[in-house]
Design a protein around this motif. Structure first.
Motif, PDB file in Angstrom:
ATOM      1  N   GLU A 123     -46.149  21.559 -39.623  1.00 55.41           N
ATOM      2  CA  GLU A 123     -46.429  22.660 -40.540  1.00 55.41           C
ATOM      3  C   GLU A 123     -45.365  22.767 -41.634  1.00 55.41           C
ATOM      4  OE1 GLU A 123     -49.036  25.946 -41.582  1.00 55.41           O
ATOM      5  OE2 GLU A 123     -49.279  24.415 -40.016  1.00 55.41           O
ATOM      6  N   SER A 138     -45.454  29.889 -41.289  1.00 54.60           N
ATOM      7  CA  SER A 138     -45.531  29.334 -42.647  1.00 54.60           C
ATOM      8  C   SER A 138     -46.219  30.285 -43.616  1.00 54.60           C
ATOM      9  CB  SER A 138     -46.277  28.002 -42.623  1.00 54.60           C
ATOM     10  OG  SER A 138     -47.666  28.203 -42.420  1.00 54.60           O
ATOM     11  N   SER A 191     -41.389  27.346 -45.552  1.00 54.44           N
ATOM     12  CA  SER A 191     -40.784  26.587 -44.458  1.00 54.44           C
ATOM     13  C   SER A 191     -39.688  27.426 -43.831  1.00 54.44           C
ATOM     14  CB  SER A 191     -40.209  25.271 -44.995  1.00 54.44           C
ATOM     15  OG  SER A 191     -39.492  24.601 -43.974  1.00 54.44           O
ATOM     16  N   HIS A 193     -41.866  23.136 -41.024  1.00 57.84           N
ATOM     17  CA  HIS A 193     -40.656  23.859 -40.648  1.00 57.84           C
ATOM     18  C   HIS A 193     -39.543  22.891 -40.232  1.00 57.84           C
ATOM     19  CE1 HIS A 193     -43.086  27.459 -40.781  1.00 57.84           C
ATOM     20  NE2 HIS A 193     -43.914  26.977 -39.871  1.00 57.84           N
TER      21      HIS A 193
END
Length: 461
Positions: free
Chosen positions: A32, A349, A10, A34
């Motif tokens: 995703e 990622s 992350s 983050h």
């Protein structure tokens, strides 16, 4: 696509801009895994689509000290692509027949697009990530990370460090002005379409509009409603072109390019015709501009080409820490934001890996060479409408997401053909009902609509 060897990570990511590109990118980054901070200098989401009657203090936007307005929206603007193709794939741009404040037309006005963007931001809780009234003034690499310097509306500067920055500031704010021989001595008024809002200032004037694609076609016909005469200069036309257009007011003429402008107020076209004009309106497009970005000269803008960018997204030597979403010009624009940002999020990622910087540069140089071989000018490097579905599907395959629907590209391509052939009517008269039906059937199959497709097909006419 190279399989990732590293564990999924992350990242702390800054997104520049909360227009459509910025909020769509923010959603994909958060999906995703983050953490995201979005910088937006205005008070609300929407970017380009936030209409204001205000315009730059310099009508040509050449004065670097001018007061600037971000939006280039004019009052009468409607989309030039159909709403079915415009919406994000899992959040369709549906007509709201039950709400009188909304525009249910297939090619809706700019307020409807802003409402869709606001709906998207609410649905996916984007605003909690946004710092409004905060302008980014500098972005630079520092020890493998990125420093973002921002300024609140009160003037206080703040420095923060991020793992990555995604630039989503758009490219419809910095006008491109075509040079006309003799224009410095020409006495009339000049304005770029960026600063055009309503036709009233051109009442009873003779006006020359330069450019005849989407904005040029719209603005010339908008002005013709109040002007004495409107003359369109189009470099896409043969030099001898001289054609009278009867709609909307029987006071519109089509010409080839301008040859010269003279101090007596005359404009001479390459077809030999001479017009004594009061005003010139430049519908000549925009420049890419990233005034906050400091890369020690690595990134350049040359004749509207942002270089070097791998697949219009990643600068090889600075990837993946720096990326761009929304650089190419194409019709399937919101879906482009979606697919490009899925790729950026997956690369950050570690789920997807990029080629080496050298391999990316090889690809870029091969792309440039292919454009040169085809005689395509450098300024069209990021104009990829003809291959938009091919490009988006390549990116989609890289990040393992769904390919672009066949109907979406066909709707946009057909709409552009109608625009060129029938600029006055293409938004309200069409011959692709089977594609509309295919779109809503697709939405229904994916459970993206709550009504039967017939509800939209019957009410949309």
């Amino acid at each position: 696509m190279a399989p990732a060897q590293n564990p999924i990570t992350s990242k702390h990511v800054a997104v520049i801009g909360a227009g459509a590109a910025g909020i769509i990118t923010s959603r994909e980054l958060r999906r995703e895994g983050h953490s995201v901070v979005v910088y937006e200098r205005e008070k609300q989401v929407g970017g380009l689509w936030v209409y204001t009657p205000k315009s730059d203090s310099d009508p040509l936007s050449l004065d670097p000290t001018r007061s600037k307005v971000h939006s280039s929206i004019y009052e009468s603007l409607r989309t030039n692509v159909p709403r079915e193709s415009m919406g994000v794939r899992d959040f369709p741009f549906l007509p709201r027949f039950d709400d009188e404040s909304r525009d249910p037309r297939r090619y809706p006005n700019h307020r409807e697009v802003l409402a869709y963007i606001q709906d998207f931001a609410r649905e996916f809780k984007i605003e909690e990530m946004i710092r409004f009234e905060t302008e980014v003034v500098r972005v630079e690499p520092v020890d493998g990370k990125w420093r973002v310097q921002s300024k609140k509306s009160g003037g206080f500067l703040e420095d923060e460090i991020y793992d990555a920055v995604v630039v989503c500031n758009g490219h419809y704010t910095e006008p491109n002005i075509t040079h006309i021989p003799g224009i410095k001595s020409w006495p009339g008024k000049q304005i770029h379409s960026h600063n055009y809002r309503v036709p009233d200032p051109f009442e009873n004037e003779v006006v020359v509009v330069i450019g005849n694609f989407a904005s040029g076609a719209d603005i010339s016909r908008d002005i013709a409603k109040v002007a004495k005469e409107v003359h369109i200069a189009s470099r896409a036309r043969e030099p001898h072109t001289y054609e009278k257009i009867s709609v909307p007011q029987n006071n519109l003429w089509m010409h080839s390019e301008i040859d010269t402008a003279n101090e007596d107020g005359s404009i001479v076209f390459k077809n030999g015709k001479v017009v004594f004009a009061d005003s010139i309106v430049y519908c000549t497009g925009y420049k890419y501009n990233f005034p906050f970005l400091e890369t020690n000269g690595y990134l350049r803008i040359d004749e509207k080409r942002v270089e070097p960018l791998y697949k219009h997204v990643f600068p090889p030597a600075l990837a993946p820490g720096l990326s761009f979403v929304g650089v190419p010009a194409m019709g399937i624009v919101f879906v482009m934001f979606e697919i490009q940002s899925k790729w950026v999020a997956a690369v950050l990622s570690g789920r997807v890996t990029l080629p080496s910087p050298d391999k990316m540069m090889e690809d870029i140089n091969a792309w440039y060479a292919s454009l040169d071989a085809l005689g395509i000018p450098k300024r069209h490097t990021h104009t990829i409408g003809r291959i938009q579905r091919e490009y988006l599907n390549w990116v989609a395959e890289e990040c393992g997401c769904e390919l672009v629907e066949r109907w979406r590209g066909q709707e946009v391509d057909g709409g552009y053909l109608r625009l060129v052939a029938h600029p006055e009517t293409y938004r309200d008269e069409w011959d692709d009902d089977e594609l509309i039906e295919e779109a809503y059937t697709d939405f229904s199959r994916k459970k993206l609509i709550s009504f039967d497709p017939s509800y939209y097909l019957e009410n949309g006419r």
